[in-house]
Motif scaffolding. Structure first.
Motif, PDB file in Angstrom:
ATOM      1  N   MET A  21      63.431   9.889  66.937  1.00  0.00           N
ATOM      2  CA  MET A  21      62.431   8.899  66.530  1.00  0.00           C
ATOM      3  C   MET A  21      61.121   9.107  67.292  1.00  0.00           C
ATOM      4  O   MET A  21      60.031   8.989  66.716  1.00  0.00           O
ATOM      5  CB  MET A  21      62.953   7.478  66.741  1.00  0.00           C
ATOM      6  CG  MET A  21      64.134   7.080  65.873  1.00  0.00           C
ATOM      7  SD  MET A  21      63.796   7.092  64.101  1.00  0.00           S
ATOM      8  CE  MET A  21      64.639   8.600  63.610  1.00  0.00           C
ATOM      9  N   LEU A  22      61.209   9.410  68.580  1.00  0.00           N
ATOM     10  CA  LEU A  22      60.002   9.684  69.364  1.00  0.00           C
ATOM     11  C   LEU A  22      59.261  10.898  68.811  1.00  0.00           C
ATOM     12  O   LEU A  22      58.027  10.881  68.695  1.00  0.00           O
ATOM     13  CB  LEU A  22      60.367   9.914  70.833  1.00  0.00           C
ATOM     14  CG  LEU A  22      60.797   8.676  71.615  1.00  0.00           C
ATOM     15  CD1 LEU A  22      61.500   9.074  72.901  1.00  0.00           C
ATOM     16  CD2 LEU A  22      59.596   7.779  71.897  1.00  0.00           C
ATOM     17  N   SER A  36      60.695  10.247  80.316  1.00  0.00           N
ATOM     18  CA  SER A  36      59.996   9.005  80.633  1.00  0.00           C
ATOM     19  C   SER A  36      60.216   7.948  79.557  1.00  0.00           C
ATOM     20  O   SER A  36      60.498   6.785  79.868  1.00  0.00           O
ATOM     21  CB  SER A  36      58.503   9.288  80.805  1.00  0.00           C
ATOM     22  OG  SER A  36      57.797   8.107  81.030  1.00  0.00           O
ATOM     23  N   ALA A  37      60.110   8.343  78.306  1.00  0.00           N
ATOM     24  CA  ALA A  37      60.245   7.381  77.206  1.00  0.00           C
ATOM     25  C   ALA A  37      61.669   6.866  77.059  1.00  0.00           C
ATOM     26  O   ALA A  37      61.874   5.703  76.722  1.00  0.00           O
ATOM     27  CB  ALA A  37      59.784   8.016  75.900  1.00  0.00           C
ATOM     28  N   THR A  38      62.647   7.724  77.307  1.00  0.00           N
ATOM     29  CA  THR A  38      64.046   7.314  77.141  1.00  0.00           C
ATOM     30  C   THR A  38      64.641   6.750  78.423  1.00  0.00           C
ATOM     31  O   THR A  38      65.745   6.222  78.405  1.00  0.00           O
ATOM     32  CB  THR A  38      64.922   8.492  76.674  1.00  0.00           C
ATOM     33  OG1 THR A  38      64.872   9.536  77.645  1.00  0.00           O
ATOM     34  CG2 THR A  38      64.483   8.996  75.303  1.00  0.00           C
ATOM     35  N   LEU A  90      62.642   1.412  63.051  1.00  0.00           N
ATOM     36  CA  LEU A  90      62.485   1.428  64.508  1.00  0.00           C
ATOM     37  C   LEU A  90      61.065   1.710  64.986  1.00  0.00           C
ATOM     38  O   LEU A  90      60.828   1.791  66.189  1.00  0.00           O
ATOM     39  CB  LEU A  90      63.421   2.498  65.107  1.00  0.00           C
ATOM     40  CG  LEU A  90      64.903   2.306  64.848  1.00  0.00           C
ATOM     41  CD1 LEU A  90      65.681   3.546  65.281  1.00  0.00           C
ATOM     42  CD2 LEU A  90      65.404   1.076  65.572  1.00  0.00           C
ATOM     43  N   ARG A  91      60.109   1.846  64.080  1.00  0.00           N
ATOM     44  CA  ARG A  91      58.787   2.338  64.474  1.00  0.00           C
ATOM     45  C   ARG A  91      58.080   1.487  65.515  1.00  0.00           C
ATOM     46  O   ARG A  91      57.423   2.028  66.402  1.00  0.00           O
ATOM     47  CB  ARG A  91      57.914   2.582  63.261  1.00  0.00           C
ATOM     48  CG  ARG A  91      57.490   1.347  62.534  1.00  0.00           C
ATOM     49  CD  ARG A  91      56.565   1.691  61.373  1.00  0.00           C
ATOM     50  NE  ARG A  91      56.452   0.527  60.540  1.00  0.00           N
ATOM     51  CZ  ARG A  91      56.713   0.515  59.257  1.00  0.00           C
ATOM     52  NH1 ARG A  91      57.072   1.620  58.661  1.00  0.00           N
ATOM     53  NH2 ARG A  91      56.590  -0.598  58.579  1.00  0.00           N
ATOM     54  N   ARG A  95      56.929   3.019  68.990  1.00  0.00           N
ATOM     55  CA  ARG A  95      55.508   2.995  69.354  1.00  0.00           C
ATOM     56  C   ARG A  95      55.296   2.308  70.693  1.00  0.00           C
ATOM     57  O   ARG A  95      54.452   2.731  71.480  1.00  0.00           O
ATOM     58  CB  ARG A  95      54.694   2.324  68.257  1.00  0.00           C
ATOM     59  CG  ARG A  95      54.557   3.205  67.031  1.00  0.00           C
ATOM     60  CD  ARG A  95      53.845   2.541  65.901  1.00  0.00           C
ATOM     61  NE  ARG A  95      53.691   3.478  64.793  1.00  0.00           N
ATOM     62  CZ  ARG A  95      53.381   3.124  63.570  1.00  0.00           C
ATOM     63  NH1 ARG A  95      53.170   1.849  63.264  1.00  0.00           N
ATOM     64  NH2 ARG A  95      53.265   4.036  62.627  1.00  0.00           N
ATOM     65  N   SER A  96      56.074   1.285  70.984  1.00  0.00           N
ATOM     66  CA  SER A  96      55.980   0.609  72.283  1.00  0.00           C
ATOM     67  C   SER A  96      56.379   1.545  73.409  1.00  0.00           C
ATOM     68  O   SER A  96      55.736   1.565  74.461  1.00  0.00           O
ATOM     69  CB  SER A  96      56.888  -0.621  72.312  1.00  0.00           C
ATOM     70  OG  SER A  96      56.420  -1.598  71.437  1.00  0.00           O
TER      71      SER A  96
END
Length: 106
Positions: A21-22, A36-38, A90-91, A95-96
């Motif tokens: 998704m990222l 970092s995102a996960t 999930l967008r 995005r957050s």
């Protein structure tokens, strides 16, 4: 990726789904950005990236010592459509996660 069962098994892991998704949202990310995102450690993300590469969902490129990942442009249309459908659900969450990143700070 020749069968929907393979796609769904691959994406049934929460971390792999988040990574896909990222990448769907960002286009391309390096490993440090994905970590970092996960909020996952680099060895765990690397293991998941290997599974995603083997499945044909992602491709990578090396730039110096960094590896960048993106969704494969040659995945079957039905697989891309399923990823797009999941992304539509999930967008906002994705995005957050991306907004909090300071990209390229590897």
């Amino acid at each position: 990726m020749h069968h929907p069962l393979h796609l769904f098994k691959t994406l049934s892991d929460e971390t792999r789904l988040a990574i896909v998704m990222l990448l769907r949202e960002a286009g391309e990310l390096c490993v440090c950005d994905i970590c970092s995102a996960t909020k996952e450690a680099q060895p765990k993300v690397s293991r998941h990236m290997a599974i995603l590469r083997e499945s044909g969902l992602v491709i990578d490129r090396r730039e110096g010592k960094w590896i960048y990942y993106r969704l494969s442009p040659i995945m079957p249309a039905w697989a891309a459509a399923n990823i797009d459908s999941a992304w539509n659900c999930l967008r906002e969450e994705i995005r957050s996660k991306l907004k909090t990143l300071q990209r390229g700070t590897c």
